[in-house]
Design a protein around this motif. Structure first.
Motif, PDB file in Angstrom:
ATOM      1  N   ARG A 119      19.258  97.186  12.126  1.00  0.00           N
ATOM      2  CA  ARG A 119      18.130  98.076  11.878  1.00  0.00           C
ATOM      3  C   ARG A 119      17.155  97.426  10.907  1.00  0.00           C
ATOM      4  NH1 ARG A 119      20.572 103.981  10.765  1.00  0.00           N
ATOM      5  NH2 ARG A 119      22.215 102.796   9.695  1.00  0.00           N
ATOM      6  N   HIS A 120      15.895  97.776  11.072  1.00  0.00           N
ATOM      7  CA  HIS A 120      14.832  97.099  10.320  1.00  0.00           C
ATOM      8  C   HIS A 120      14.066  98.091   9.454  1.00  0.00           C
ATOM      9  CE1 HIS A 120      11.769  94.227   9.264  1.00  0.00           C
ATOM     10  NE2 HIS A 120      10.825  95.034   9.739  1.00  0.00           N
ATOM     11  N   ALA A 121      13.785  97.679   8.215  1.00  0.00           N
ATOM     12  CA  ALA A 121      13.002  98.487   7.280  1.00  0.00           C
ATOM     13  C   ALA A 121      11.766  97.728   6.842  1.00  0.00           C
ATOM     14  CB  ALA A 121      13.840  98.857   6.064  1.00  0.00           C
ATOM     15  N   GLU A 122      10.644  98.416   6.811  1.00  0.00           N
ATOM     16  CA  GLU A 122       9.400  97.894   6.253  1.00  0.00           C
ATOM     17  C   GLU A 122       9.121  98.679   4.975  1.00  0.00           C
ATOM     18  OE1 GLU A 122       7.229  95.511   7.368  1.00  0.00           O
ATOM     19  OE2 GLU A 122       8.132  95.035   9.313  1.00  0.00           O
ATOM     20  N   ILE A 123       8.853  97.963   3.887  1.00  0.00           N
ATOM     21  CA  ILE A 123       8.642  98.589   2.582  1.00  0.00           C
ATOM     22  C   ILE A 123       7.252  98.245   2.073  1.00  0.00           C
ATOM     23  CG2 ILE A 123       9.427  98.716   0.192  1.00  0.00           C
ATOM     24  CD1 ILE A 123      12.229  98.022   1.167  1.00  0.00           C
ATOM     25  N   SER A 124       6.480  99.263   1.745  1.00  0.00           N
ATOM     26  CA  SER A 124       5.160  99.060   1.164  1.00  0.00           C
ATOM     27  C   SER A 124       5.275  99.163  -0.348  1.00  0.00           C
ATOM     28  CB  SER A 124       4.176 100.121   1.683  1.00  0.00           C
ATOM     29  OG  SER A 124       2.914  99.977   1.053  1.00  0.00           O
ATOM     30  N   GLY A 125       5.015  98.067  -1.022  1.00  0.00           N
ATOM     31  CA  GLY A 125       5.078  98.050  -2.478  1.00  0.00           C
ATOM     32  C   GLY A 125       6.194  97.182  -2.998  1.00  0.00           C
ATOM     33  N   GLY A 126       5.826  96.132  -3.757  1.00  0.00           N
ATOM     34  CA  GLY A 126       6.812  95.206  -4.295  1.00  0.00           C
ATOM     35  C   GLY A 126       7.058  95.400  -5.767  1.00  0.00           C
ATOM     36  N   GLY A 127       7.068  96.661  -6.220  1.00  0.00           N
ATOM     37  CA  GLY A 127       7.394  96.954  -7.607  1.00  0.00           C
ATOM     38  C   GLY A 127       8.876  97.237  -7.768  1.00  0.00           C
ATOM     39  N   PHE A 128       9.229  97.911  -8.859  1.00  0.00           N
ATOM     40  CA  PHE A 128      10.641  98.165  -9.139  1.00  0.00           C
ATOM     41  C   PHE A 128      11.306  98.987  -8.042  1.00  0.00           C
ATOM     42  CE2 PHE A 128       9.270  98.082 -13.872  1.00  0.00           C
ATOM     43  CZ  PHE A 128       9.263  96.703 -13.865  1.00  0.00           C
ATOM     44  N   ALA A 129      10.629 100.029  -7.574  1.00  0.00           N
ATOM     45  CA  ALA A 129      11.218 100.889  -6.537  1.00  0.00           C
ATOM     46  C   ALA A 129      11.379 100.135  -5.229  1.00  0.00           C
ATOM     47  CB  ALA A 129      10.356 102.131  -6.334  1.00  0.00           C
ATOM     48  N   GLY A 130      10.328  99.437  -4.806  1.00  0.00           N
ATOM     49  CA  GLY A 130      10.373  98.728  -3.534  1.00  0.00           C
ATOM     50  C   GLY A 130      11.391  97.610  -3.514  1.00  0.00           C
ATOM     51  N   LEU A 131      11.479  96.845  -4.601  1.00  0.00           N
ATOM     52  CA  LEU A 131      12.433  95.740  -4.652  1.00  0.00           C
ATOM     53  C   LEU A 131      13.869  96.245  -4.724  1.00  0.00           C
ATOM     54  CD1 LEU A 131      10.590  93.246  -7.022  1.00  0.00           C
ATOM     55  CD2 LEU A 131      10.843  93.075  -4.537  1.00  0.00           C
ATOM     56  N   THR A 132      14.086  97.349  -5.431  1.00  0.00           N
ATOM     57  CA  THR A 132      15.430  97.924  -5.479  1.00  0.00           C
ATOM     58  C   THR A 132      15.856  98.402  -4.099  1.00  0.00           C
ATOM     59  OG1 THR A 132      15.090  98.626  -7.769  1.00  0.00           O
ATOM     60  CG2 THR A 132      16.898  99.661  -6.571  1.00  0.00           C
ATOM     61  N   ALA A 133      14.953  99.105  -3.410  1.00  0.00           N
ATOM     62  CA  ALA A 133      15.260  99.563  -2.056  1.00  0.00           C
ATOM     63  C   ALA A 133      15.527  98.380  -1.128  1.00  0.00           C
ATOM     64  CB  ALA A 133      14.111 100.415  -1.514  1.00  0.00           C
ATOM     65  N   ALA A 134      14.746  97.322  -1.283  1.00  0.00           N
ATOM     66  CA  ALA A 134      14.917  96.136  -0.435  1.00  0.00           C
ATOM     67  C   ALA A 134      16.279  95.498  -0.650  1.00  0.00           C
ATOM     68  CB  ALA A 134      13.811  95.128  -0.730  1.00  0.00           C
ATOM     69  N   ALA A 135      16.668  95.314  -1.919  1.00  0.00           N
ATOM     70  CA  ALA A 135      17.965  94.697  -2.211  1.00  0.00           C
ATOM     71  C   ALA A 135      19.102  95.561  -1.688  1.00  0.00           C
ATOM     72  CB  ALA A 135      18.102  94.483  -3.714  1.00  0.00           C
ATOM     73  N   ALA A 136      18.990  96.876  -1.891  1.00  0.00           N
ATOM     74  CA  ALA A 136      20.054  97.779  -1.456  1.00  0.00           C
ATOM     75  C   ALA A 136      20.185  97.792   0.063  1.00  0.00           C
ATOM     76  CB  ALA A 136      19.787  99.184  -1.982  1.00  0.00           C
ATOM     77  N   LEU A 137      19.073  97.948   0.766  1.00  0.00           N
ATOM     78  CA  LEU A 137      19.111  97.999   2.231  1.00  0.00           C
ATOM     79  C   LEU A 137      19.618  96.677   2.813  1.00  0.00           C
ATOM     80  CD1 LEU A 137      15.768  99.891   2.829  1.00  0.00           C
ATOM     81  CD2 LEU A 137      18.011 100.698   3.594  1.00  0.00           C
ATOM     82  N   ALA A 138      19.138  95.569   2.277  1.00  0.00           N
ATOM     83  CA  ALA A 138      19.558  94.268   2.802  1.00  0.00           C
ATOM     84  C   ALA A 138      21.054  94.059   2.598  1.00  0.00           C
ATOM     85  CB  ALA A 138      18.760  93.152   2.134  1.00  0.00           C
ATOM     86  N   ARG A 139      21.569  94.474   1.447  1.00  0.00           N
ATOM     87  CA  ARG A 139      22.995  94.343   1.196  1.00  0.00           C
ATOM     88  C   ARG A 139      23.825  95.240   2.123  1.00  0.00           C
ATOM     89  NH1 ARG A 139      24.355  91.817  -3.829  1.00  0.00           N
ATOM     90  NH2 ARG A 139      26.298  93.000  -3.959  1.00  0.00           N
TER      91      ARG A 139
END
Length: 380
Positions: free
Chosen positions: A6-26
């Motif tokens: 499954r694929h996620a697109e995240i708008s915003g590379g701040g604290f919230a976006g990067l945390t969501a990215a790390a969590a989803l990727a893991r």
């Protein structure tokens, strides 16, 4: 045949976006983060993190990097007209101070090491509930999940037409990152523990406040608060004579702040009618910006990023919209209460009395968003 990721697109590379990215990727997602700024970096000075966000950093494998250049001060000290009101050692509460750039680099590394792609100079202009995201260059993409973590002016949120309300307060702050100058401060006040967080308040005859927060051995975060209506108190560059006349013991660090670029930010709270729409979820300042009184803007952003990733991963493809609604139903109340308490402190200036780290003021600080039984524990 291999199962489709499954694929996620995240708008915003701040604290919230990067945390969501790390969590989803893991958790097995393919993830792409879009940051509209041309460079991957953060603005701001220092920050305090509490147990709720530190638990998330544990889970995304970032806590070791975070600890290398941060600290836990001995106490949180509150003064009124330089008279100590309280010195809270915060026993039993996990917390950490650091610079915002250090936290940002830690989260960026965690996201990339987890397998997320982070793209600078990529501006998201809209999203749709069925999972289509559009960019300023005219391109579009499809996603199983879209995360709007693009700040108070969120393009994702506004393109969906989510109703919102903003509450503004009379006060605001200017933030600076300056050298510690601990030896010079100790000359002026040798009996002061300059490793403490010290909340210097002055309400009469003029409202001025300096939040002194050591970030590590070398750097100090200071936040200067004044009412927006006070033209001299809110001026940037700061009025050095004014600030040193009220806080003479801070002259060595205020002198550096007076030569440092800054911006005055008025306090505000943003509340949305809803955080999710179809395959889109909003987190961070896009969903729940809050006054900084409890130092939980980033904390709630990171805890909601983690719980969002868990909820989305557990949902079957066709069930994602309902799973996102359930995620909001479960996780939003604590964020709402944290916004309320932060707004109350900003409106009343009750923090000047000290002794505030008790009861409902530490609800978010003590929360563990990574505990599968957290709602049962919290309810009890």
């Amino acid at each position: 045949m291999a199962e489709r990721r499954r694929h996620a697109e995240i708008s915003g590379g701040g604290f919230a976006g990067l945390t969501a990215a790390a969590a989803l990727a893991r958790m097995g997602w393919s993830v792409r983060v879009h940051e509209r700024a041309p460079e991957l970096r953060t603005e701001g000075a220092g920050i305090v993190l509490w147990n709720n966000s530190l638990q998330v950093l544990d889970k995304i494998g970032a806590i070791h990097d975070l600890m290398t250049d941060s600290m836990t001060p001995p106490a949180y000290e509150t003064r009124m007209n330089n008279v100590i009101q309280s010195q809270e050692t915060l026993d039993g509460i996990r917390w950490r101070t650091m610079t915002r750039p250090h936290l940002y680099e830690t989260l960026l590394l965690a996201a990339r090491e987890s397998g997320a792609e982070v793209v600078a100079g990529s501006e998201v202009v809209s999203a749709t509930a069925d999972g289509r995201i559009s960019f300023a260059n005219g391109e579009t993409a499809e996603a199983d999940l879209i995360v709007g973590a693009d700040g108070v002016g969120s393009a994702v949120r506004d393109s969906l037409g989510v109703p919102l309300k903003r509450e503004r307060s009379r006060d605001g702050i200017t933030r600076f990152l300056v050298p510690r100058r601990k030896a010079e401060l100790q000359v002026l006040e040798p009996d002061t523990e300059w490793d403490n967080v010290i909340d210097f308040w002055n309400l009469d005859p003029r409202v001025l406040r300096v939040l002194y927060t050591p970030a590590n051995d070398k750097e100090l975060y200071i936040a200067l608060m004044s009412p927006a209506a006070d033209a001299d108190g809110s001026r940037v560059p700061i009025d050095l004579d004014l600030w040193t006349s009220v806080f003479p013991q801070l002259a060595p660090v205020l002198e550096v702040a007076a030569e440092t670029p800054g911006k005055y930010y008025g306090y505000q709270t943003t509340r949305l009618d809803y955080w999710t729409d179809g395959k889109v979820a909003l987190i961070g300042d896009a969903a729940h910006a809050m006054c900084p009184a409890l130092a939980q803007g980033a904390g709630c952003s990171m805890q909601n990023a983690w719980t969002l990733a868990v909820a989305a991963t557990a949902a079957a493809d066709g069930d994602l919209p309902d799973a996102l609604k359930q995620w909001e139903r479960l996780e939003r109340p604590i964020t709402d209460r944290t916004q309320d308490k932060s707004q109350w402190y900003a409106d009343t200036r009750e923090m000047a009395k000290g002794g505030q780290f008790t009861g409902d003021s530490v609800e978010a600080a003590l929360y563990n968003p990574t505990d599968p039984n957290r709602h049962e524990v919290h309810a009890s």
